[in-house]
Write a protein that holds these residues in place. Structure first.
Motif, PDB file in Angstrom:
ATOM      1  N   THR A  77      22.779   4.255  15.431  1.00  0.00           N
ATOM      2  CA  THR A  77      21.400   4.295  14.132  1.00  0.00           C
ATOM      3  C   THR A  77      20.506   5.682  14.887  1.00  0.00           C
ATOM      4  O   THR A  77      19.552   6.407  14.145  1.00  0.00           O
ATOM      5  CB  THR A  77      20.275   2.874  14.198  1.00  0.00           C
ATOM      6  OG1 THR A  77      21.501   1.935  13.699  1.00  0.00           O
ATOM      7  CG2 THR A  77      19.655   3.222  13.437  1.00  0.00           C
ATOM      8  N   ASP A  78      20.426   5.696  16.373  1.00  0.00           N
ATOM      9  CA  ASP A  78      19.726   6.526  17.270  1.00  0.00           C
ATOM     10  C   ASP A  78      20.539   8.029  16.516  1.00  0.00           C
ATOM     11  O   ASP A  78      19.229   9.452  16.123  1.00  0.00           O
ATOM     12  CB  ASP A  78      19.447   7.041  18.471  1.00  0.00           C
ATOM     13  CG  ASP A  78      19.179   5.387  18.328  1.00  0.00           C
ATOM     14  OD1 ASP A  78      17.629   4.562  18.308  1.00  0.00           O
ATOM     15  OD2 ASP A  78      19.574   4.810  19.620  1.00  0.00           O
ATOM     16  N   LEU A 109      21.856   8.870  13.485  1.00  0.00           N
ATOM     17  CA  LEU A 109      21.636   8.003  12.131  1.00  0.00           C
ATOM     18  C   LEU A 109      20.079   9.600  11.689  1.00  0.00           C
ATOM     19  O   LEU A 109      19.909  10.265  11.506  1.00  0.00           O
ATOM     20  CB  LEU A 109      21.765   7.880  11.610  1.00  0.00           C
ATOM     21  CG  LEU A 109      21.402   7.692   9.968  1.00  0.00           C
ATOM     22  CD1 LEU A 109      22.098   8.703   9.714  1.00  0.00           C
ATOM     23  CD2 LEU A 109      21.682   6.190   9.549  1.00  0.00           C
ATOM     24  N   ALA A 110      19.250   8.800  12.629  1.00  0.00           N
ATOM     25  CA  ALA A 110      18.331  10.056  12.719  1.00  0.00           C
ATOM     26  C   ALA A 110      17.023  10.502  13.068  1.00  0.00           C
ATOM     27  O   ALA A 110      17.337  11.826  12.480  1.00  0.00           O
ATOM     28  CB  ALA A 110      16.962   8.756  12.937  1.00  0.00           C
ATOM     29  N   ALA A 127      15.546   5.240   9.482  1.00  0.00           N
ATOM     30  CA  ALA A 127      16.882   4.934  10.586  1.00  0.00           C
ATOM     31  C   ALA A 127      15.657   4.142  12.066  1.00  0.00           C
ATOM     32  O   ALA A 127      16.443   4.252  12.506  1.00  0.00           O
ATOM     33  CB  ALA A 127      17.591   5.944  10.381  1.00  0.00           C
ATOM     34  N   ARG A 128      14.879   5.492  11.769  1.00  0.00           N
ATOM     35  CA  ARG A 128      13.978   5.361  13.302  1.00  0.00           C
ATOM     36  C   ARG A 128      14.021   3.723  13.489  1.00  0.00           C
ATOM     37  O   ARG A 128      13.681   2.984  14.349  1.00  0.00           O
ATOM     38  CB  ARG A 128      13.084   6.228  12.992  1.00  0.00           C
ATOM     39  CG  ARG A 128      11.997   5.971  14.445  1.00  0.00           C
ATOM     40  CD  ARG A 128      10.877   7.607  14.295  1.00  0.00           C
ATOM     41  NE  ARG A 128       9.505   7.033  14.863  1.00  0.00           N
ATOM     42  CZ  ARG A 128       8.532   6.566  15.064  1.00  0.00           C
ATOM     43  NH1 ARG A 128       8.674   5.835  13.930  1.00  0.00           N
ATOM     44  NH2 ARG A 128       7.591   6.113  16.090  1.00  0.00           N
ATOM     45  N   ARG A 177      19.957   1.018   8.966  1.00  0.00           N
ATOM     46  CA  ARG A 177      21.083   2.098   9.023  1.00  0.00           C
ATOM     47  C   ARG A 177      21.018   1.866   7.828  1.00  0.00           C
ATOM     48  O   ARG A 177      21.066   3.629   7.095  1.00  0.00           O
ATOM     49  CB  ARG A 177      21.813   2.127   9.666  1.00  0.00           C
ATOM     50  CG  ARG A 177      22.893   3.025   9.139  1.00  0.00           C
ATOM     51  CD  ARG A 177      24.130   2.511  10.718  1.00  0.00           C
ATOM     52  NE  ARG A 177      23.957   2.216  11.738  1.00  0.00           N
ATOM     53  CZ  ARG A 177      24.399   1.903  12.288  1.00  0.00           C
ATOM     54  NH1 ARG A 177      26.575   1.415  12.062  1.00  0.00           N
ATOM     55  NH2 ARG A 177      24.764   1.313  13.390  1.00  0.00           N
ATOM     56  N   SER A 230      18.611   3.385   5.118  1.00  0.00           N
ATOM     57  CA  SER A 230      18.062   4.999   5.764  1.00  0.00           C
ATOM     58  C   SER A 230      19.179   5.766   5.057  1.00  0.00           C
ATOM     59  O   SER A 230      19.390   6.818   4.221  1.00  0.00           O
ATOM     60  CB  SER A 230      18.084   5.517   6.396  1.00  0.00           C
ATOM     61  OG  SER A 230      19.371   5.251   7.322  1.00  0.00           O
TER      62      SER A 230
END
Length: 359
Positions: free
Chosen positions: A275-276, A278-279, A326-327, A331, A334
């Motif tokens: 997820t990180d 992706l952000a 995402a942040r 997920r 986002s």
């Protein structure tokens, strides 16, 4: 909600719609005696032209930038999208469209001189109809927010007031960009309030989205005249700062570890996750979408390049919303928001939408 940016962009000129023919037996041609004849049925071409005029007035392709506000707010509040989130999205869409119709109604005299091809000055839509639509859409937006609960209505009411205040009084004042930023921030908080997750946790995301909107709106105020280097330069700097912030992870430690966690302690900084990543990736897409046209406007602040900078800033709203979701650790949300960008581009390229400004 970028209503000023969307309204101030120059749209592609439309062919004038042919005037309606006089109905047989109308007051201009009928004899004094006898009832007037029936009106001829509307042709498919006339109906299509009317639909196109309303699509242009309401900036339908720009609607794809709206749902991400509520979805990012839901994610920031730590909740999952549900039926109330859909009500919040519906409320946002109605209030956004109310702002579009009200904007052109308020600017009808100015547009008659500078943008005579727009629906109101060209006569394709009556001013009274645009004002009525703005009022009806505002009422619908508030009703949908009420359906999502009192907390949502408590956010939607000042959002609606901000929209009307901006279009009728604040647009051409120094407070205009601030009002526009407040509208976008409130729209994100509407999603958080509707899900019951509370708005306090969503305040940081609302501030980031509002900062982006403030930068875009500031650039848009000179898009017809150009000549401003400071506004796109400030927007470029804002984009860089926001990119760094959305890529930074939000660490939520369990309650028992919050007091003990401190910089340098083992376990206080979790390992990066998918997820990180992706952000960070969505933040890079946001930067690439907004920064390049801003940079060109800094080098040459002509009206065409300034308009492109505004368009780039508007298009960058969606990847920013997705990065914010995402942040917050959402997920799936986002990715859903990110999918709105290509969907909006495909919608804008449809035959019926080719002459409708995407902003």
């Amino acid at each position: 909600m970028n209503r000023a940016v969307a309204a101030d962009r120059e749209t592609t000129a439309r062919d004038a719609v042919a005037p309606r023919a006089e109905a047989p037996g109308s007051r201009a041609t009928a004899p004094l005696a006898g009832p007037p004849g029936p009106r001829p049925p509307r042709t498919p071409g006339a109906r299509s032209a009317r639909i196109g005029a309303w699509a242009e007035l309401l900036r339908l392709p720009a609607l794809f930038t709206v749902p991400g506000d509520a979805l990012a707010g839901t994610a920031a509040a730590g909740a999952r999208p549900g039926p109330r989130t859909l009500l919040a999205i519906g409320s946002s869409l109605c209030l956004y469209e109310a702002g579009m119709a009200l904007n052109d109604w308020a600017d009808r005299a100015e547009d008659a001189v500078e943008r005579p091809h727009r629906p109101l000055p060209s006569g394709r839509i009556r001013p009274a109809a645009a004002l009525t639509a703005a009022g009806a859409l505002t009422g619908a937006g508030l009703a949908l927010a009420a359906g999502a609960g009192r907390p949502a209505l408590a956010v939607a009411a000042p959002l609606a007031a901000t929209v009307w205040a901006y279009d009728l009084a604040l647009k051409h004042t120094p407070a205009g960009p601030v009002a526009m930023a407040a509208a976008r921030a409130l729209d994100l908080l509407l999603g958080a309030a509707a899900t019951g997750g509370g708005t306090r946790a969503a305040l940081p995301s609302a501030a980031l989205l509002g900062s982006h909107t403030l930068a875009v709106t500031a650039v848009s105020r000179r898009e017809t005249t150009g000549g401003s280097v400071l506004a796109p330069l400030a927007a470029l700097a804002t984009t860089g700062a926001l990119t760094g912030l959305v890529a930074r992870r939000r660490t939520r430690l369990p309650a028992g570890r919050r007091a003990a966690a401190a910089p340098g302690l083992s376990g206080s900084t979790p390992a990066p996750t998918a997820t990180d990543a992706l952000a960070a990736a969505l933040g890079a897409v946001y930067a690439a979408t907004a920064a390049r046209p801003y940079f060109h406007a800094v080098l040459n602040p002509s009206p065409p390049l300034t308009q492109r900078a505004v368009g780039g800033g508007i298009r960058a709203t969606i990847p920013l919303q997705a990065a914010l979701a995402a942040r917050s650790g959402a997920r799936a949300t986002s990715l859903l928001v990110a999918a709105l960008a290509p969907a909006g581009r495909r919608f804008a390229k449809r035959a019926a939408m080719r002459k409708v400004s995407i902003t």
